[in-house]
Design a protein around this motif. Structure first.
Motif: not given
Length: 471
Positions: A88-109
């Protein structure tokens, strides 16, 4: 942190108080991208299941804004996977990908769990250019065998379309935002006597009424209509004297129509569909013959380009963007009416034939809903049709669903608010102002409010409703 939790508790308390006062549904007014994740967590701990549902819906509606919040970056691995897995996400897959990258880069672990997280992103739905220029160059992906395998899967999906049935998974399934509502615009069309109109009217599904809107500057029947970036485009058509190449665009923010660059060819009975940042106009009739000519419009450049022609000359076919392709269904070449379907791959620049419909149809309505493609009504050369068929890309098969209540040729079909809307048409005797709505869950058609200023033959487009409570 305690202050933020206190604010969230206050939101819940206010929701409960206002709900008891009978003020309808106040919840969304109290949500914000910076508090909804905390509210959901507290609602879960308190067992407020209705509130959890409302939080989840808000998150799906406004995921791009929420993904920029500090709370999003502090989600656990399981919580973020749960969110990005949602259809149901109202978002492009590019936005989902970029959000995922931001979350991962928040913490090296978090890098250790990145392959599991990336597996929830629907990489095959990304464009080939984005896969090559952004995804393939991301160091997090380059340094992981599992991530590179997921990237290769997405590339294969684009490079070998003939094998897509073998590559089907949830990652190839488009996200389905079934409850998003928009205003339905009925554009141009015909009077009862068959004269062309410049009239435009709009249906608001929240009020259930049609109202007259700003008229176009030109009379247009058998007009092509498409929506891109919340703007409504009207292409070509017939003004009662000649076929048109002119194009105009409606901006709901200014409530005005403006002329833009014309197409290379005059055409009526054409189809138009938007995909990514372009609009594709296919086939039609130029006053002499049916066309196989296809043009591509780039609004940011106000420029038209003629691209690879279709395999068949098609007038009065149905055109729609679906599953990453431009599809055209049915139509006629002046001699034969078709059941055939072909689609255009924007990556290879080629048209290819796909499974034909069960019935040959011209002047049909086409739309997509919940990952399925629908064809309704039309004319088969001897009969005006009320049958409807559904195509499932997972099985590569068509099947009949419930027929409309009325035969409709020249019918316009759009998806809105989780349903299909069949608008206007011609029943063999009269141009129709009536509208029917299809519920795919119930497999049932019912009448809705009729148009107030048209008698069929309209082009239609849906502009999303501006939410006054949106962030």
């Amino acid at each position: 942190m305690w202050q933020e939790e206190t604010k969230a508790i206050r939101v819940i308390m206010k929701i409960n108080v206002e709900g008891k006062r009978g003020r309808g549904r106040p919840k969304k007014r109290l949500f914000h991208p910076n508090n909804v994740l905390k509210v959901r967590t507290l609602a879960d701990s308190l067992g407020c299941f209705g509130l959890i549902t409302d939080c989840n819906r808000y998150i799906a509606n406004y995921f791009p804004d929420i993904s920029l919040s500090e709370d999003f970056l502090n989600l656990s691995n399981s919580e973020i996977i749960d969110i990005i897995n949602k259809d149901e996400l109202q978002a492009s897959e590019e936005q989902v990908f970029e959000a995922t990258i931001r979350w991962v880069k928040q913490d090296e672990l978090r890098q250790e769990s990145f392959p599991q997280l990336l597996a929830a992103v629907r990489l095959p739905l990304l464009s080939p250019h984005y896969l090559a220029d952004r995804v393939a160059t991301e160091e997090l992906i380059r340094s992981s065998h599992e991530c590179r395998d997921l990237l290769d899967e997405a590339k294969d999906y684009h490079l070998m379309p003939e094998r897509r049935l073998l590559l089907q998974s949830f990652r190839t399934r488009p996200r389905c935002v079934s409850y998003i509502c928009g205003h339905i615009y009925a554009v141009g069309g015909l009077t009862k006597s068959g004269d062309s109109l410049s009239t435009v009217e709009v249906f608001n599904p929240l009020t259930g009424r049609w109202e007259v809107a700003e008229a176009m500057s030109i009379l247009r029947s058998r007009v092509g209509v498409s929506v891109l970036n919340n703007k409504l485009y009207a292409f070509g058509g017939y003004n009662g004297v000649e076929r048109l190449s002119s194009v105009e665009v409606f901006d709901p923010a200014t409530k005005s129509w403006n002329i833009v660059s014309p197409m290379h060819r005059k055409r009526s009975a054409l189809g138009a569909a938007a995909l990514n940042d372009r609009i594709y106009v296919c086939g039609g009739f130029d006053g002499v013959s049916s066309l196989n000519i296809v043009e591509c419009y780039q609004p940011n450049l106000d420029r038209w380009t003629i691209i690879t022609p279709m395999q068949k000359h098609r007038s009065a076919g149905g055109v729609v963007a679906f599953d990453g392709y431009i599809y055209i269904l049915g139509g006629h070449d002046g001699l034969s009416i078709f059941d055939s379907v072909e689609r255009y791959d924007t990556y290879t620049g080629q048209w290819s034939s796909v499974t034909p419909m069960l019935v040959k149809r011209c002047r049909l309505g086409v739309a997509t809903l919940n990952g399925k493609l629908y064809a309704c009504g039309g004319y088969d050369g001897s009969t005006f049709l009320q049958t409807v068929e559904e195509y499932d890309p997972q099985t590569d098969k068509w099947k009949f669903v419930a027929s409309m209540n009325v035969t409709r040729s020249r019918v316009a079909l759009v998806a809105n608010a989780g349903k299909l809307w069949a608008i206007g048409g011609y029943d063999g005797f009269l141009n129709l102002p009536t509208v029917e709505v299809y519920d795919p869950k119930a497999d049932y058609w019912m009448f809705s409010a009729s148009m107030c200023a048209h008698e069929g033959g309209v082009g239609v487009g849906v502009i999303p409703i501006e939410d006054p409570e949106a962030p």
